[in-house]
Design an enzyme around this catalytic site. Structure first.
Site, PDB file in Angstrom:
ATOM      1  N   CYS A 141      -7.645  -3.989  -3.935  1.00  0.00           N
ATOM      2  CA  CYS A 141      -6.944  -3.843  -2.654  1.00  0.00           C
ATOM      3  C   CYS A 141      -7.878  -3.359  -1.554  1.00  0.00           C
ATOM      4  O   CYS A 141      -7.916  -3.940  -0.473  1.00  0.00           O
ATOM      5  CB  CYS A 141      -5.760  -2.893  -2.814  1.00  0.00           C
ATOM      6  SG  CYS A 141      -4.403  -3.646  -3.756  1.00  0.00           S
ATOM      7  N   HIS A 142      -8.611  -2.240  -1.824  1.00  0.00           N
ATOM      8  CA  HIS A 142      -9.486  -1.699  -0.782  1.00  0.00           C
ATOM      9  C   HIS A 142     -10.847  -1.312  -1.320  1.00  0.00           C
ATOM     10  O   HIS A 142     -11.585  -0.567  -0.683  1.00  0.00           O
ATOM     11  CB  HIS A 142      -8.807  -0.499  -0.105  1.00  0.00           C
ATOM     12  CG  HIS A 142      -7.434  -0.823   0.390  1.00  0.00           C
ATOM     13  ND1 HIS A 142      -6.312  -0.475  -0.334  1.00  0.00           N
ATOM     14  CD2 HIS A 142      -7.006  -1.496   1.477  1.00  0.00           C
ATOM     15  CE1 HIS A 142      -5.233  -0.919   0.312  1.00  0.00           C
ATOM     16  NE2 HIS A 142      -5.625  -1.551   1.411  1.00  0.00           N
ATOM     17  N   GLY A 143     -11.168  -1.807  -2.553  1.00  0.00           N
ATOM     18  CA  GLY A 143     -12.532  -1.634  -3.081  1.00  0.00           C
ATOM     19  C   GLY A 143     -12.853  -0.278  -3.665  1.00  0.00           C
ATOM     20  O   GLY A 143     -13.964   0.223  -3.463  1.00  0.00           O
TER      21      GLY A 143
END
Lengths: 169, 259, 420
Positions: free
Chosen positions: A133-135
């Site tokens: 999703c956001h690393g």
């Protein structure tokens, strides 16, 4: 009006208000409590998982209280790696020994602590998990190493009820 | 006040002698003392445990009890088996679960959180196995029959030979208390059919009473809480009413109401 | 409406009140001059407000757990009864609350009938009340369908089928109501939505009902106009508030008895059997509060005429202010009307009784006689009585002292009936 008469009247009214207030409280409570987890939900508060088929190097995912729980049986190499990480390197310092009492078994909530996505197994730069999703990158102890997640993946309450069964919750 | 009493009297005349809506023949049910009746009624724990035994050994092969969970057996207000006993009971049943990793359904021993295992997959299967008649689910059976516990208690003991003028088809039996007198369930109880774990003598009457008590709890598991809370609520209301009454008199004493 | 302007004490209060005069409203309600001779039959308006709020709160909370789907409705109700914290209590309050609501509304209506509260200038209050009553019946009917028991299903089937009696469009209307070719899931889901909506419509109408009341002010047992404010009135707070509170508590004791000790006695055992479209119960009966109308419906052999008779029995009430031609309000001073009033009460109770019985034999005969009498009372007896009846002399005021004078003597003699 005499002092005595006023006191008697005040007492009567005060007593009435007080008793009335008790009743209102007693009536309101069930309306609020009914929103708390009901008996059937509480009965599912713990889950027993059979891990007899989980070999070293394998991760299984089970559902507990509606959320995924990763259970990984770690290899010796993975355990060594997890235990040798220096605490200063960690955003959320936690010793692997505190996270996995039995070093072979890692049991944690498979929920990214950033915004709640489910991280992917055996991905990422730290030989652990990666959240697409956001690393966020997690290591082989489920600790946050890189990325926006603030804390390590949560360890729920669990215990081995026998050699093959873990009870979560 | 006079008019209020007149209305109350009228209503009592009209409705006071109504019981069940079985219009035609009024059947007198067998009477027994039910420990759970009355303002302070409570369940007899050992009767509930024996009743559960009768249900499991005699009735559950045909009658489901789908709204009950095994954990209910250990909860307060019921048979109050210990958690270990309830767990053991649960695990003695095979429960369907799945699908597993291969997509198949499988069976596993029951857990406390599981609902009572049903004897048949669905209503049609139950009917097919019982000559077209569906053995009703017993979770709320006591509330689903106008005669309540007295009716069920009587029915279990009400089997007898039909009078000469009644011919019964195959699979139909005569029961004095059944609505219409004919029932598709054969007599199930006979003396000594169940060996009670607490050693009580298992007469037909004893088993009928125990299983009916169990059915009452199954239908109303919170009965004891309800009675307890009701007592507290009504005592509280009486106290508050008295206080408000005197407050009212005190306030209205300032006003002349006399003509 | 008060003549003097209310100035709130605090600065914040004044600032707020200038923008939205809620404090003025509160002050009006507090000071509202109420006749001081109101008896306990007047406490049922407050009791009804309590019932409405109780039903809304318990209903809201039940709706958090109830599932409006034919496959899950019955299960969800059992889930509420067994697993939801205090679910059994909330459900029993809601189910018995409906009965208490109707008990109170019938007493409230019969109070109006006795004391002539529907007469000029209170006709609109009365008509709004009839609309509220109709909405209550609709809400109660739909609410009873929601548990999806045998009575839920079959009661819904019978009553929705009535619409097919309407010529030409009847069948189409029924299909439209059902959302299908029989009572089924679409019917259930829409009934749930409407059941949720109606109480808020009722709430709005209750506000209008009370507003309309506050224009002329309350009627009173003597039925004569009262000057407001005067020595004949008391401010609503604290006098009426405490009296309504006392009456409400007595009502709650009765309510508690039903909820905690006999929670299923007013219901029907068949509703603990899951709905089965293939099996019709031996006797389909509505809840007790709908029985008189059920009796009227079944007393007419023709389907359409039966429906018309049932609806007329309700709508005729709306015409009451004009059917009753008497200039005298209160039955206290109308000895003949008083007799016919009690006969009407008995008639309605009898209708209720036969409504629960099978519609055959002696029961059917009684239902027909009672139905005919009901209409006779409103359409013939009331109009005629207004002209023919010789009423008793009215007192000059409600607190007039007995100081001699023939008119006042008669009033004093009537004082006994004031206590009834």
């Amino acid at each position: 009006m005499s002092e005595k008469k006023t006191n008697r009247r005040d007492f009567l009214f005060t007593a009435t208000y007080a008793v009335g207030a008790v009743g209102i409280g007693a009536t309101v409570w069930p309306m609020i409590d009914q929103m708390n987890p009901d008996a059937s939900v509480k009965a599912l508060a713990s889950t027993e998982v059979d891990v007899s088929t989980v070999n070293p190097g394998k991760t299984i995912t089970v559902l507990w209280r509606g959320k995924p729980v990763f259970i990984r049986r770690r290899t010796q190499d993975e355990i060594t790696e997890a235990r040798s990480v220096k605490l200063e390197e960690l955003k959320h310092p936690e010793k692997d020994e505190d996270r996995a009492k039995d070093p072979e078994w890692l049991v944690m909530l498979g929920v990214c602590t950033h915004l709640g996505c489910v991280p992917l197994d055996q991905k990422g730069d730290y030989n652990g998990w990666f959240c697409p999703c956001h690393g966020s990158h997690y290591d082989i102890s489920g600790r946050i190493r890189k990325g926006p997640a603030p804390t390590n993946m949560e360890i729920p309450k669990y215990e081995f009820v026998n050699a093959n069964t873990i009870k979560i919750g | 006040m006079k008019n209020f009493l007149r209305i109350l009297y009228l209503l009592t005349l009209l409705f006071g002698f109504q019981h069940n809506s079985i219009a035609a023949e009024k059947v007198e049910y067998l009477k027994t003392d039910w420990s759970f009746k009355g303002l302070f009624g409570k369940f007899d724990r050992s009767a509930l445990q024996r009743g559960y035994q009768v249900y499991t050994e005699v009735c559950s092969s045909c009658h489901s009890m789908k709204y009950l969970s095994y954990r209910n057996l250990a909860e307060k207000g019921g048979p109050e088996f210990s958690e270990a006993q309830a767990k053991a009971i649960a695990s003695s049943f095979e429960v369907k679960d799945g699908p597993n990793e291969d997509g198949d359904m499988f069976t596993r021993p029951g857990k406390l959180s599981d609902k009572f295992v049903m004897p048949y997959e669905n209503v049609k299967a139950a009917q097919a196995a019982n000559g077209g008649a569906y053995p009703p689910d017993m979770s709320v059976l006591v509330k689903a029959r106008g005669g309540g516990v007295d009716y069920i208690f009587s029915l279990l003991q009400g089997y007898e030979d039909p009078p000469a003028n009644i011919i019964l088809d195959d699979g139909v039996y005569y029961n004095k208390y059944m609505y219409g007198k004919k029932i598709k369930m054969a007599n199930q109880l006979s003396d000594g059919l169940v060996e009670y774990t607490d050693g009580t003598n298992a007469t037909v009457e004893q088993m009928s009473k125990d299983v009916t008590t169990f059915l009452m709890w199954a239908a109303e598991p919170h009965l004891e809480s309800r009675h307890r809370m009701g007592f507290k609520a009504i005592v509280y209301l009486i106290i508050l009413t008295t206080l408000v009454y005197f407050s009212m008199k005190r306030i209205w004493s300032r006003v002349e109401t006399e003509v | 409406m008060s003549d003097h302007e209310y100035i709130p004490q605090s600065k914040v209060g004044k600032w707020f009140n200038d923008r939205l005069p809620l404090l003025t409203l509160a002050n009006h309600l507090t000071d509202y001059p109420t006749p001081k001779n109101l008896n306990y039959w007047w406490t049922f308006g407050g009791i009804l407000t309590f019932c409405l709020i109780t039903q809304i709160v318990t209903g809201l909370v039940l709706a958090m757990h109830y599932i409006a789907h034919a496959d899950m409705a019955f299960d969800s109700v059992e889930h509420i009864m067994r697993d939801v914290n205090y679910g059994w209590l909330i459900r029993y309050i809601h189910a018995n609350g409906a009965s208490m609501f109707f008990l109170a509304v019938y007493i409230h209506i019969f109070r109006s009938l006795f004391y002539g509260s529907y007469k000029s200038p209170r006709e609109i209050i009365w008509i709004i009340g009839i609309i509220i009553y109709l909405l209550m019946m609709a809400a109660a009917f739909m609410g009873y369908v929601l548990p999806w028991g045998q009575m839920s299903f079959w009661g819904a089937t019978v009553i929705t089928n009535l619409f097919s009696a309407i010529p030409l469009v009847g069948e189409g209307i029924v299909t439209w109501l059902w959302g299908g070719y029989s009572v089924d899931n679409p019917t259930l889901t829409r009934f749930f939505t409407l059941h949720y909506l109606i109480p808020f419509l009722i709430l709005g109408l209750v506000v209008l009902h009370i507003w309309a009341l506050h224009v002329p002010g309350n009627n009173n047992p003597v039925g004569i106009d009262v000057k407001k404010p005067s020595k004949d009135t008391v401010p609503f707070h604290p006098y009426i508030v405490i009296k309504d509170g006392f009456a409400l508590l007595m009502f709650m004791i009765v309510f508690a008895f039903f909820v905690f000790y006999t929670p299923n006695i007013l219901g029907h055992a068949d509703n603990y059997i899951e709905a089965d479209p293939l099996v019709t119960p031996a006797h389909i009966v509505p809840e007790w509060y709908l029985l008189p109308f059920y009796a009227i419906l079944r007393s007419v052999p023709d389907k359409l005429l039966g429906v018309i008779a049932m609806l007329s029995a309700i709508f005729i009430l709306a015409a009451l202010p004009w059917l009753d031609t008497s200039k005298i309000r209160s039955a206290v001073f109308r000895p003949l009307y008083k007799q016919f009033y009690w006969i009407l009460v008995a008639d309605v109770l009898i209708l209720g009784y036969v409504g629960a019985m099978p519609a055959e034999g002696l029961y059917l005969l009684i239902a027909r006689v009672a139905t005919a009498y009901y209409f006779l009372h409103f359409l013939v007896i009331l109009p005629v009585l207004g002209y023919k009846e010789k009423s008793l002399p009215l007192p000059l005021s409600i607190t007039e002292p007995v100081l001699g004078g023939s008119a006042n003597l008669a009033a004093a003699k009537n004082k006994e009936s004031l206590d009834n």
